[in-house]
Structure formats: structure tokens, C-alpha cells
Write an enzyme that holds these catalytic residues in place. Structure first.
Site, PDB file in Angstrom:
ATOM      1  N   ASP A 142       0.821  -1.224   0.012  1.00  0.00           N
ATOM      2  CA  ASP A 142      -0.051   0.046   0.044  1.00  0.00           C
ATOM      3  C   ASP A 142       1.079   1.095   0.110  1.00  0.00           C
ATOM      4  O   ASP A 142       0.699   2.166   0.979  1.00  0.00           O
ATOM      5  CB  ASP A 142      -0.905   0.075   1.329  1.00  0.00           C
ATOM      6  CG  ASP A 142      -1.716  -1.236   1.146  1.00  0.00           C
ATOM      7  OD1 ASP A 142      -1.538  -2.439   1.450  1.00  0.00           O
ATOM      8  OD2 ASP A 142      -3.099  -1.060   0.818  1.00  0.00           O
ATOM      9  N   TYR A 148      -1.623   3.845  -6.221  1.00  0.00           N
ATOM     10  CA  TYR A 148      -2.991   4.555  -5.806  1.00  0.00           C
ATOM     11  C   TYR A 148      -3.214   5.622  -6.960  1.00  0.00           C
ATOM     12  O   TYR A 148      -3.572   6.614  -6.893  1.00  0.00           O
ATOM     13  CB  TYR A 148      -2.769   5.196  -4.393  1.00  0.00           C
ATOM     14  CG  TYR A 148      -3.166   4.216  -3.501  1.00  0.00           C
ATOM     15  CD1 TYR A 148      -1.798   3.478  -3.022  1.00  0.00           C
ATOM     16  CD2 TYR A 148      -4.198   4.188  -2.737  1.00  0.00           C
ATOM     17  CE1 TYR A 148      -1.948   2.396  -2.414  1.00  0.00           C
ATOM     18  CE2 TYR A 148      -4.328   3.377  -1.890  1.00  0.00           C
ATOM     19  CZ  TYR A 148      -3.288   2.277  -1.541  1.00  0.00           C
ATOM     20  OH  TYR A 148      -3.385   1.388  -0.535  1.00  0.00           O
ATOM     21  N   HIS A 170     -11.952  -2.799   6.335  1.00  0.00           N
ATOM     22  CA  HIS A 170     -11.753  -3.906   5.425  1.00  0.00           C
ATOM     23  C   HIS A 170     -12.299  -5.279   6.055  1.00  0.00           C
ATOM     24  O   HIS A 170     -11.810  -6.258   5.767  1.00  0.00           O
ATOM     25  CB  HIS A 170     -10.558  -4.096   4.817  1.00  0.00           C
ATOM     26  CG  HIS A 170     -10.047  -2.804   3.941  1.00  0.00           C
ATOM     27  ND1 HIS A 170     -10.835  -2.200   3.039  1.00  0.00           N
ATOM     28  CD2 HIS A 170      -9.044  -2.078   4.123  1.00  0.00           C
ATOM     29  CE1 HIS A 170     -10.006  -1.381   2.396  1.00  0.00           C
ATOM     30  NE2 HIS A 170      -9.066  -1.185   3.356  1.00  0.00           N
ATOM     31  N   VAL A 176      -5.058  -3.240   4.722  1.00  0.00           N
ATOM     32  CA  VAL A 176      -5.253  -2.461   5.674  1.00  0.00           C
ATOM     33  C   VAL A 176      -3.981  -1.694   6.092  1.00  0.00           C
ATOM     34  O   VAL A 176      -2.881  -2.056   6.121  1.00  0.00           O
ATOM     35  CB  VAL A 176      -5.699  -3.295   7.185  1.00  0.00           C
ATOM     36  CG1 VAL A 176      -5.799  -2.626   8.281  1.00  0.00           C
ATOM     37  CG2 VAL A 176      -6.947  -4.408   6.910  1.00  0.00           C
TER      38      VAL A 176
HETATM   39 FE   LIG Z   1      -6.160  -2.317  -0.899  1.00  0.00          FE
END
Ligand SMILES: [Fe+2]
Ligand SMILES: *[C@@H]1O[C@H](CO)[C@@H](O)[C@H](O)[C@H]1NC(C)=O
Ligand SMILES: *[C@@H]1O[C@H](CO)[C@@H](O)[C@H](O)[C@H]1NC(C)=O
Length: 426
Positions: free
Chosen positions: A146, A176, A300, A330
Site C-alpha cells: 500500500d 494509488y 476492510h 489495511v
Molecule cells: Fe488495498
């Protein structure tokens, strides 16, 4: 001029699934990084990845169409070898056209050796270098999911670059970009200083899907073009799941956003892959997913990519005696005990959630209380993990937290190989 990406953002809010909008505190702003060179044939967004036991894929982007060639050797500016590869490009919503995405596989390469290389041939100006992983223990993995493209991401990458690891493992959610394709380019530039020096082995997260019903029905367009992984080499037919070895460690990169049901292509491939493992040669087994199967954060919960994939595949991994499972998604850190079917099980994998790379959505700070006994450490902070596989029986894991831009060890544990416990023998 109307910002076309702003319109896309509004559109995707209406149409697109898989984009979460948590109200999390403390995010830092997104960076925008432009090409550093105005020579249109110069290499941009260079990153490398392992291919088989002794090869490396070099990936980069050029504005112009060029012959995808890499020259390389063990001495700086003396390139004894050269290799040609393939290239591709894609467009998105008619408003974005990627550059030429080049992939060249080089090798055979010697283990634990620094190679110097140029993308685009001898005439290219910039020289890069990387080090191949060693062919003996210890093997050092850096892990963070992430990532995104924020100032926090930069802080995580800075810390990673100061730790001499062999391979970086990313459990999904890279740029992202969220449909805004220039963000993929920023991400490529942001990670280049690190990703051109050490292999980056990635799997997909929900932010890689980027399909919009009717307008862009194809899934993973940017991800599959830009982050090609060595799937054919492990008998997989999809860039979304594959496996690779780093000396004594077999790493299985699973796909949380493709079919995982019993009987699906991925499931059948996983069964085959697990059967083919030689535990003498690779005593350590690691699996990597995006949506965690175990998670005591409020974020989530109840997603099918977590729950249904777990129902489908947990027993397969358990019976194969997988040592550790990494997940992202997460935005926090959590380490579990050895677990199988929601209970402590001394022959189960250790589950570690490490979606803490630093993306723009910020941290997932709310946890379920009381803390279930199988969850041993949890904290909502950005950071990264370091796994040192010392020998066939012992590995050391630690989690480094980004404290005001200083990397601080906050959690650490010795892992013992499951085969070392005779009662867990398969
Ligand atoms: Fe994700
Ligand atoms: C790469 O392609 C060029 C142009 O076709 C050719 O001259 C060269 O020999 C090729 N190099 C290799 C290593 O195949
Ligand atoms: C493996 O490494 C651990 C931790 O450093 C050490 O205690 C152990 O003796 C090593 N085992 C072997 C067989 O070298």
C-alpha cells in the site's frame, strides 16, 4: 482548462467499485514527479525483477519508440553483454497514452554480484547498477504494501534504501493511481532509485484493478503493462499470480482480485505449485496476498477477497506448511500467532499485515476490542518490515515504524521453520 482528471475522479466515484474512502487522520500530500530528462529516448521509471534463478528483467519507459536493449557487465562502463527484449504501450479512456514500456531479460547472472547496466544501449547516458541475491543464507527481504506516492511513501522508501536487503516484496496497492494514469508515472519515478537497484516483486491490490464499466472494461491494464512479473517461469498463465525462489525461500505471490475459488485457474495453479516444492532446496515457504485473511482492524472487514479467498485456500496453504503469509490492504501493522481456521495452531502460518507503506488515504486506526488472543501485535503507523532468513531453521522478522521520519524497530520476533517441528512434518 477543465481538469480532465478531476472529471475522471467524479466519474469513478459514481461508477467504480473497489475504491474505499475512509476518513483517516494524518495523510501527507501526493507528490507529482516529472521526467527528469528532456531527451525523449532516455530511460524513465527503471525497475527490475527476478526471472528464474539467475536472470533479471529490466523494465523502463521511453517517450520515443526505441529498440529495447540493455547492455550490462560486472565493471562500470564496460558492458560485455547485451540483450534485446520486448515493448508495449497502452491507452486509457482516450485521454492517456503511455510511453513505450520496455522489458528486457538479462542473464545468466552470478549470485551476490553487482552488475552495471544501461537501458537503451551503450549510447544512453545514465548508468544503473543492481546486486543479485546471494546463493546462500542469510537472505534479506524488505516488505511493505500500500505504498502510494506521498511524502510518507518517500519516508518509507528512504528507510528501505538504508537497509541492505536482497529483494523487496510488495503485497499489493502500488501507485494509488485510481484511474489517473499520470500517477503511475510519478510512482515509477519515485521508486526508481530503489527499484533499479534491487528486484521488486509485486502482487496486485484493489487499486490496480482500474476498470470502469463500459468505458474501460479491461482490468489491470496499467499494472500488467508496467509491472510484468515472472509468471510463465512458474507455470502460471497470469501476471496476477506466480511464484519464485530466492535461494532457500519459495515465495508464492497470490492474486486477491482474480479468481480464487476451488477449481479456478489460480487454485489449480497453486495446487500444482505447492506439489512441486522441494523442501530440501527451499525449506522456507512464504505466501503473499493483498486482502488479509486475518485482521482485527475495523477497516476492510467482511470483504469477499478476504473471507472467500481464505475459505478457498487456507487449508491448501496449511497442509503445505507455509511458514508466513504477508498481506496489505489495511493501512496499519499487525502480527498474528501461528493460526489455522481462526485458532492458534502450531503448524499454521504466521500472518503479518503490512499495508503501511504510506499512501494518501492515511492510517486505519480503529481496532476491534478486546484484542483476540491470536493477534500478538497491532499498531496503526506507517513503516516497513525486514525479514532475515538466517538459515534453514531460523528467520528474524522486525517491523520498523516511521517515527517523525526516523525508522525505529517496534516489533521483532524469531520465526522457526515449520519443518523443524517434527510434529508438523507433512
Ligand atoms: Fe488495498
Ligand atoms: C539486438 O537487436 C539488434 C538490432 O536488430 C541486433 O543488431 C543485435 O545483434 C541484437 N542483440 C542481441 C544480443 O540479440
Ligand atoms: C540458525 O540460526 C540461529 C539464529 O542465528 C542459530 O541460533 C542456529 O544455531 C542456526 N542453526 C544452524 C544449523 O546453524
Amino acid at each position: 482548462m477543465v481538469n480532465v482528471w478531476g472529471l475522471v475522479a467524479i466519474l469513478l466515484f459514481v461508477l467504480a467499485p473497489n475504491v474505499s474512502s475512509y476518513d483517516r487522520p494524518g495523510p501527507r500530500k501526493n507528490l507529482v514527479i516529472h521526467r527528469s530528462d528532456d531527451d525523449d529516448s532516455s530511460p524513465d521509471q527503471v525497475h527490475i525483477s527476478l526471472v528464474g534463478p539467475d536472470k533479471m528483467r529490466i523494465s523502463w519507459i521511453t517517450k520515443l519508440s526505441i529498440m529495447p536493449t540493455v547492455v550490462y557487465g560486472m565493471v562500470s562502463r564496460k558492458y560485455e553483454n547485451s540483450a534485446n527484449g520486448t515493448s508495449s504501450s497502452y491507452h486509457y479512456l482516450k485521454i492517456y497514452q503511455s510511453g513505450q514500456i520496455n522489458d528486457v531479460v538479462i542473464g545468466p547472472l552470478k549470485p551476490n554480484t553487482v552488475y552495471y547496466y544501461k537501458c537503451g544501449g551503450t549510447f544512453s547516458t545514465q548508468e544503473f547498477n543492481f546486486k543479485t541475491p546471494p546463493s546462500q543464507f542469510p537472505i534479506k527481504f524488505a516488505v511493505a504494501g500500500d505504498l502510494g506516492t506521498t511524502e510518507w511513501t518517500k519516508s518509507t522508501l528512504d528507510h528501505l534504501s538504508k537497509w541492505e536487503h536482497d529483494v523487496f516484496v510488495l503485497p499489493g496497492d502500488l501507485a494509488y493511481a485510481d484511474f489517473m494514469q499520470p500517477r503511475w508515472d510519478t510512482f515509477g519515478r519515485l521508486v526508481q532509485p530503489l527499484a533499479s537497484r534491487r528486484p521488486w516483486m509485486v502482487t496486485q491490490g484493489n487499486h490496480e484493478v482500474e476498470h470502469i464499466p463500459l468505458l474501460h472494461p479491461e482490468r489491470f491494464t496499467a499494472y500488467n503493462h508496467r509491472w510484468r512479473m515472472p509468471f510463465e517461469e512458474s507455470g502460471s498463465t497470469s501476471n496476477l499470480y506466480y511464484s519464485f525462489n530466492v535461494f532457500g525461500v519459495h515465495v508464492i505471490m497470490l492474486g486477491s482480485y482474480t479468481n480464487f475459488e476451488p477449481g479456478s485457474d489460480q487454485y489449480q495453479w497453486l495446487e500444482k505449485d505447492l506439489k512441486s516444492i522441494n523442501r530440501k532446496a527451499t525449506p522456507w515457504l512464504m505466501a503473499v496476498i493483498h486482502a488479509p485473511w486475518y485482521n482485527t482492524n475495523e477497516a476492510h472487514q467482511g470483504e469477499k477477497e478476504s473471507d472467500d479467498m481464505k475459505s478457498s485456500m487456507e487449508t491448501l496453504l496449511y497442509k503445505a506448511r507455509i511458514d508466513v503469509v504477508f498481506a496489505g490492504h489495511v493501512h496499519a501493522y499487525e502480527r498474528f500467532n501461528r493460526v489455522y481456521q481462526d485458532k492458534f495452531d502450531k503448524c499454521g502460518p504466521v500472518y503479518i499485515n503490512i499495508g503501511d507503506g504510506g499512501n494518501e488515504e492515511g492510517l486505519a486506526t480503529e481496532y476491534k476490542t478486546p484484542n483476540p488472543a491470536i493477534s500478538l501485535f497491532r499498531e496503526a503507523s506507517f513503516g516497513h518490515g525486514q525479514l532475515v532468513v538466517m538459515n534453514a531453521t531460523h528467520a528474524h522478522w522486525d517491523w520498523q515504524r516511521n517515527d517523525d521520519d526516523v525508522s525505529v524497530e517496534k516489533d521483532s520476533v524469531w520465526l522457526t521453520n515449520l519443518l523443524a517441528d517434527s510434529s508438523c512434518k507433512i
